[in-house]
Design an enzyme around this catalytic site. Structure first.
Site, short mmCIF file in Angstrom:
data_model
loop_
_atom_site.label_atom_id
_atom_site.label_comp_id
_atom_site.label_asym_id
_atom_site.label_seq_id
_atom_site.Cartn_x
_atom_site.Cartn_y
_atom_site.Cartn_z
CG HIS A 205 -0.22 0.18 2.51
ND1 HIS A 205 0.26 -0.87 3.23
CD2 HIS A 205 0.13 1.29 3.22
CE1 HIS A 205 0.85 -0.46 4.32
NE2 HIS A 205 0.81 0.87 4.34
C1 UD1 Z 1 -2.12 5.35 5.36
C2 UD1 Z 1 -0.85 5.93 5.97
C3 UD1 Z 1 0.24 4.88 5.98
C4 UD1 Z 1 -0.24 3.61 6.66
C5 UD1 Z 1 -1.54 3.15 6.02
C6 UD1 Z 1 -2.06 1.96 6.78
C7 UD1 Z 1 -0.45 8.31 5.58
C8 UD1 Z 1 0.33 9.29 4.79
N1 UD1 Z 1 -0.37 7.04 5.16
O1 UD1 Z 1 -1.84 5.03 4.02
O2 UD1 Z 1 1.37 5.38 6.68
O3 UD1 Z 1 0.76 2.64 6.51
O4 UD1 Z 1 -2.49 4.19 6.07
O5 UD1 Z 1 -2.97 1.22 6.04
O6 UD1 Z 1 -1.11 8.67 6.51
N2 UD1 Z 1 -9.18 4.53 0.87
C9 UD1 Z 1 -10.39 3.90 0.77
N3 UD1 Z 1 -11.03 3.55 1.93
C10 UD1 Z 1 -10.52 3.82 3.17
C11 UD1 Z 1 -9.30 4.49 3.24
C12 UD1 Z 1 -8.63 4.83 2.10
O7 UD1 Z 1 -10.87 3.63 -0.33
O8 UD1 Z 1 -11.17 3.47 4.17
C13 UD1 Z 1 -8.45 4.87 -0.39
C14 UD1 Z 1 -8.70 6.29 -0.85
O9 UD1 Z 1 -8.78 6.27 -2.23
C15 UD1 Z 1 -7.44 7.01 -0.41
C16 UD1 Z 1 -6.38 5.92 -0.49
O10 UD1 Z 1 -7.05 4.71 -0.15
O11 UD1 Z 1 -7.16 8.10 -1.23
C17 UD1 Z 1 -5.21 6.13 0.45
O12 UD1 Z 1 -5.65 6.33 1.79
P1 UD1 Z 1 -4.76 7.20 2.81
O13 UD1 Z 1 -5.37 7.14 4.13
O14 UD1 Z 1 -4.46 8.53 2.22
O15 UD1 Z 1 -3.37 6.48 2.80
P2 UD1 Z 1 -3.01 4.96 2.96
O16 UD1 Z 1 -2.36 4.51 1.71
O17 UD1 Z 1 -4.17 4.21 3.47
N1 UDP Z 2 -3.78 -6.00 8.54
C1 UDP Z 2 -5.12 -6.32 8.64
N2 UDP Z 2 -5.79 -6.62 7.49
C2 UDP Z 2 -5.20 -6.63 6.26
C3 UDP Z 2 -3.83 -6.28 6.19
C4 UDP Z 2 -3.16 -5.96 7.35
O1 UDP Z 2 -5.69 -6.35 9.73
O2 UDP Z 2 -5.88 -6.91 5.27
C5 UDP Z 2 -3.08 -5.67 9.79
C6 UDP Z 2 -1.72 -6.31 9.94
O3 UDP Z 2 -1.82 -7.61 10.51
C7 UDP Z 2 -1.02 -5.32 10.85
C8 UDP Z 2 -1.59 -3.97 10.42
O4 UDP Z 2 -2.82 -4.27 9.76
O5 UDP Z 2 -1.39 -5.54 12.20
C9 UDP Z 2 -0.64 -3.28 9.48
O6 UDP Z 2 -1.29 -2.22 8.89
P1 UDP Z 2 -0.86 -1.64 7.47
O7 UDP Z 2 -0.07 -2.62 6.72
O8 UDP Z 2 -2.10 -1.11 6.84
O9 UDP Z 2 0.00 -0.35 7.86
P2 UDP Z 2 1.51 -0.12 8.32
O10 UDP Z 2 1.84 -1.06 9.40
O11 UDP Z 2 2.37 -0.30 7.09
O12 UDP Z 2 1.54 1.30 8.75
#
Ligand code: UD1
Ligand code: UDP
Length: 352
Positions: A205
């Site tokens: 992601h």
């Molecule tokens: C965010 C965090 C990242 C973390 C990740 C965990 C920042 C900069 N990034 O990344 O550090 O590792 O969360 O998962 O804060 N979207 C949906 N549904 C949702 C949420 C997001 O469709 O419920 C889509 C939207 O199109 C959005 C994109 O995902 O634009 C990215 O979401 P965003 O929260 O900006 O960043 P993540 O990639 O989720």
């Molecule tokens: N995780 C989850 N469902 C998924 C993928 C990941 O519950 O489909 C959990 C995973 O086990 C871990 C946490 O989400 O505990 C990690 O989150 P993510 O990878 O979104 O973010 P990051 O750790 O990179 O910030």
């Protein structure tokens, strides 16, 4: 004593889950702000439901938008709540936009700020997470580090020693708390039609991988190659899903793309896998703790301890799938980080 926690993204629900238990044990009043950064059921509410996390006291509903705008919305809306609630401290977690937005709100509302998962560095300033963690550390009065290395990083940057605590990692607490329950989960294997140890797990992601067509295609090629000999299970993060629609390259038929899963299913799938391919920070460590070999789909990692002994390998150093033989050292504490955090908060607030 009253603490406000500000969270909004998937891994933060898991971190808060354990800290909130410790706050309760220490009889600290625990107010929860959900920023709404993640909002889909499978990215948010599923964690509250399955982990029995309390309903947020406030939901800011910021949703998805451009980074600066999202941070601004989070800090403006959180600040109003902090002014009203007048807590003794604000707790923020990790390195997302919700972390930095919450941190700015605390400073603007003149409430002391404590950062859980402080001191981590990837030294890649292009990553939004690196900007978020460095700035949040700078704004914090108390820094809760998950490892010795995180403490050293802060010392090197000249942080005030007294405010730094090596508590261990709250995600380790969460894993220890949940792993037995997770290992009893069988429905997810039936649903995916896979047997334990017959597949590899894959998640991605990070913006650097999803939003850059060349990098995304490079990862697709790599995963397709691995999938010639292995079933790959891919719970697809919405960011990856959105970007996948915009490119031509396709995952091969042996890659089973599914919706994101809940935490217990995620731990179950990881524990039952042969190997993990990921760019997730949290999952690199979970693989390490569970003894699952991991290939990190990034140029660097802020969890370099996991690279020791070959349990985690950066993609550029990956040659072939093999199980490392060496023992795993307890770099991230003993599973009681959350209690240490609550204990420090009690003492620290008294001396303010
Ligand atoms: C965010 C965090 C990242 C973390 C990740 C965990 C920042 C900069 N990034 O990344 O550090 O590792 O969360 O998962 O804060 N979207 C949906 N549904 C949702 C949420 C997001 O469709 O419920 C889509 C939207 O199109 C959005 C994109 O995902 O634009 C990215 O979401 P965003 O929260 O900006 O960043 P993540 O990639 O989720
Ligand atoms: N995780 C989850 N469902 C998924 C993928 C990941 O519950 O489909 C959990 C995973 O086990 C871990 C946490 O989400 O505990 C990690 O989150 P993510 O990878 O979104 O973010 P990051 O750790 O990179 O910030």
């Amino acid at each position: 004593m009253k603490i406000v926690s500000i969270i909004g993204a998937r891994p933060q629900f898991i971190k808060y889950f354990m800290v909130s238990k410790a706050l309760k044990k220490y009889k600290i009043k625990d107010i929860l702000i959900h920023t709404g950064q993640h909002y889909d059921y499978l990215m948010s509410k599923v964690f509250f439901d399955e982990l029995h996390i309390k309903k947020p006291d406030y939901n800011l509903g910021v949703g998805s938008c451009e980074r600066d705008w999202q941070i601004k919305k989070i800090f403006k809306r959180s600040k109003q709540i902090l002014v009203k609630e007048k807590p003794d401290a604000v707790l923020v977690y990790g390195d997302t936009n919700s972390t930095l937005g919450g941190a700015i709100a605390a400073i603007k509302a003149k409430v002391p700020l404590a950062h859980v998962e402080a001191g981590l560095r990837s030294y890649d300033k292009n990553m939004p997470e690196e900007k978020n963690r460095v700035l949040t550390d700078r704004l914090s009065s108390v820094l809760f580090c998950p490892s010795k290395r995180a403490v050293l990083n802060l010392k090197k940057e000249g942080f005030r020693q007294a405010a730094i605590f090596n508590t261990g990692d709250v995600m380790y607490d969460a894993l220890l708390y949940s792993v037995d329950k997770a290992k009893k989960k069988t429905a997810i294997f039936r649903k995916l039609g896979v047997k334990k140890k017959s597949y590899c797990l894959f998640t991605m992601h990070r913006q650097v991988n999803t939003d850059n067509k060349r990098n995304f295609e490079k990862i697709i090629n790599f995963i397709n190659k691995v999938s010639r000999d292995n079933i790959i299970v891919f719970p697809m993060h919405p960011r990856a899903g959105k970007c996948y629609k915009k490119i031509k390259a396709r995952f091969s038929g042996n890659v089973r793309i599914v919706k994101p899963v809940g935490y217990l299913d995620s731990v179950a799938l990881l524990a039952g896998s042969r190997c993990l391919f990921t760019d997730s920070g949290g999952m690199q460590k979970e693989a390490y703790w569970l003894g699952i070999p991991c290939v990190t789909l990034r140029e660097e990692t802020e969890w370099p301890e996991t690279l020791k002994g070959g349990w985690n390998v950066l993609l550029k150093n990956y040659k072939c799938f093999k199980k490392p033989g060496s023992r795993r050292e307890p770099f991230y504490g003993d599973g009681r980080a959350s209690e240490r955090i609550a204990g420090v908060l009690i003492k620290w607030i008294k001396i303010l």
